[in-house]
Design a protein around this motif. Structure first.
Motif, PDB file in Angstrom:
ATOM      1  N   ALA A   9      61.812 -18.062  46.038  1.00 42.07           N
ATOM      2  CA  ALA A   9      61.369 -16.813  45.415  1.00 42.07           C
ATOM      3  C   ALA A   9      62.405 -15.705  45.604  1.00 42.07           C
ATOM      4  CB  ALA A   9      60.031 -16.382  45.999  1.00 42.07           C
ATOM      5  N   LEU A  10      63.072 -15.693  46.758  1.00 36.69           N
ATOM      6  CA  LEU A  10      64.087 -14.674  47.011  1.00 36.69           C
ATOM      7  C   LEU A  10      65.348 -14.923  46.189  1.00 36.69           C
ATOM      8  CD1 LEU A  10      63.797 -14.334  50.913  1.00 36.69           C
ATOM      9  CD2 LEU A  10      62.942 -12.744  49.186  1.00 36.69           C
ATOM     10  N   VAL A  11      65.758 -16.181  46.103  1.00 40.31           N
ATOM     11  CA  VAL A  11      67.014 -16.509  45.414  1.00 40.31           C
ATOM     12  C   VAL A  11      66.900 -16.252  43.915  1.00 40.31           C
ATOM     13  CG1 VAL A  11      68.584 -18.404  44.858  1.00 40.31           C
ATOM     14  CG2 VAL A  11      67.716 -18.152  47.178  1.00 40.31           C
ATOM     15  N   ARG A  12      65.682 -16.307  43.356  1.00 39.77           N
ATOM     16  CA  ARG A  12      65.516 -16.084  41.919  1.00 39.77           C
ATOM     17  C   ARG A  12      65.890 -14.657  41.503  1.00 39.77           C
ATOM     18  NH1 ARG A  12      60.287 -18.638  42.579  1.00 39.77           N
ATOM     19  NH2 ARG A  12      60.405 -20.872  42.118  1.00 39.77           N
ATOM     20  N   ARG A  13      65.856 -13.718  42.435  1.00 40.10           N
ATOM     21  CA  ARG A  13      66.181 -12.330  42.124  1.00 40.10           C
ATOM     22  C   ARG A  13      67.643 -12.065  42.496  1.00 40.10           C
ATOM     23  NH1 ARG A  13      60.871  -9.366  44.839  1.00 40.10           N
ATOM     24  NH2 ARG A  13      59.349 -10.979  44.277  1.00 40.10           N
ATOM     25  N   PRO A  14      68.464 -11.655  41.541  1.00 41.01           N
ATOM     26  CA  PRO A  14      69.906 -11.503  41.804  1.00 41.01           C
ATOM     27  C   PRO A  14      70.218 -10.566  42.971  1.00 41.01           C
ATOM     28  CG  PRO A  14      69.468 -11.405  39.452  1.00 41.01           C
ATOM     29  CD  PRO A  14      68.147 -11.409  40.127  1.00 41.01           C
ATOM     30  N   VAL A  15      69.518  -9.434  43.046  1.00 39.60           N
ATOM     31  CA  VAL A  15      69.795  -8.480  44.121  1.00 39.60           C
ATOM     32  C   VAL A  15      69.472  -9.095  45.478  1.00 39.60           C
ATOM     33  CG1 VAL A  15      69.156  -6.249  45.104  1.00 39.60           C
ATOM     34  CG2 VAL A  15      69.414  -6.482  42.633  1.00 39.60           C
ATOM     35  N   LEU A  16      68.346  -9.804  45.560  1.00 47.41           N
ATOM     36  CA  LEU A  16      67.967 -10.427  46.820  1.00 47.41           C
ATOM     37  C   LEU A  16      68.887 -11.595  47.154  1.00 47.41           C
ATOM     38  CD1 LEU A  16      64.076 -10.411  46.543  1.00 47.41           C
ATOM     39  CD2 LEU A  16      65.566  -8.773  47.697  1.00 47.41           C
ATOM     40  N   ALA A  17      69.343 -12.297  46.143  1.00 51.57           N
ATOM     41  CA  ALA A  17      70.304 -13.380  46.380  1.00 51.57           C
ATOM     42  C   ALA A  17      71.594 -12.822  46.967  1.00 51.57           C
ATOM     43  CB  ALA A  17      70.589 -14.125  45.079  1.00 51.57           C
TER      44      ALA A  17
END
Length: 285
Positions: A9-17
């Protein structure tokens, strides 16, 4: 939600990745500092200064330039990641454990004991954390472990208040009352029902608190009462170079950028974990 699901779920969001990549890079620097650093952090390199004794700007030989003593700045930042991250993990982990212990005991047993613990927590909350940390650090001999303990002593209060509120709520649930009616002891109820429900809170605050801890350590080191040279930390690198801000701005810019990127990354990940683990808290501050 499992650890794998959270990570996906975190990796799917570019900023969080990107935030995860930055945190992974900081951990890599901390763990592999002797392999990644081009030089030892305290090596005064013969050609690390210009002819007039000034630090050298970034170049092919010194990627981030050198400091006022001719030491490679990149190497000091890599070793500084080890210091700052170690203090962040130790201090914040200790603060979370102290805060949860105080909050759970006060919330579960309440009465006189709970009242005394929470009034003490309120008293600690009334003191500005930075000012209290400065006083404690000034009274004690600064070292890596002393700084970590000082930061832990001023950062546990928020966790204690949250742990108290959640424990009080859980203690009044029907399944807890049923356990008591069946003769379950306090230790069994705490270990099997109260503490497992507080694990998400510990994870979220453990992540969010690292950012605060890294910033507080950098502030104490910048003020000269944190980790003492020659042991490098991002804060004392800025402290040592502040007078050269105009003539050698890279000495302040690069460690400042490391502090900013690390603190922001942990904050972003902590906020995301709070939303994913407990969606009812989304948007609440």
């Amino acid at each position: 939600m499992s650890a794998g699901s959270l990570l996906r779920a975190l990796v799917r969001r570019p900023v969080l990745a990107l935030a995860l990549a930055i945190i992974a890079g900081v951990f890599a620097c901390a763990l592999l500092a002797p392999l990644l650093a081009p030089y030892a952090p305290d090596d005064q390199i013969f050609d690390g200064l210009s002819l007039d004794g000034a630090p050298l700007p970034p170049s092919a030989q010194f990627l981030l330039g050198t400091d006022t003593l001719g030491r490679d700045l990149l190497s000091r930042l890599i070793y500084g990641a080890r210091t700052s991250l170690l203090i962040g993990l130790v201090a914040n982990g200790t603060a979370v454990m102290i805060g949860l212990a105080v909050g759970v005991i006060a919330g579960y047993f309440s009465g006189l004991l709970g009242g005394v613990l929470m009034r003490f927590t309120d008293l600690m909350t009334a003191f500005p954390a930075l000012l209290l940390a400065i006083v404690l650090a000034a009274l004690l001999k600064p070292s890596l472990w002393i700084v970590a303990m000082v930061i832990a002593m001023v950062n546990w209060v928020q966790v204690a208040r949250i742990g108290y509120t959640e424990t009080r709520s859980l203690s009044e649930r029907d399944f807890i009352l049923a356990e008591r009616a069946m003769g379950a002891g306090n230790l069994r109820i705490l270990a099997r029902h109260i503490l497992p429900h507080l694990v998400p809170t510990a994870i979220v605050w453990g992540t969010l608190g690292i950012a605060t801890t890294v910033l507080l350590e950098a502030t104490l080191s910048f003020l000269g009462i944190g980790v003492q040279p020659p042991q490098p930390s991002w804060g004392n690198i800025v402290f040592e170079s502040q007078s050269y801000f105009q003539s050698a701005p890279w000495l302040v810019f690069f460690p400042g950028l490391a502090i900013l990127a690390t603190a922001l990354s942990f904050n972003l990940i902590g906020d995301a974990l709070r939303d994913l683990i407990d969606p009812t808290q989304r948007g609440r501050d």
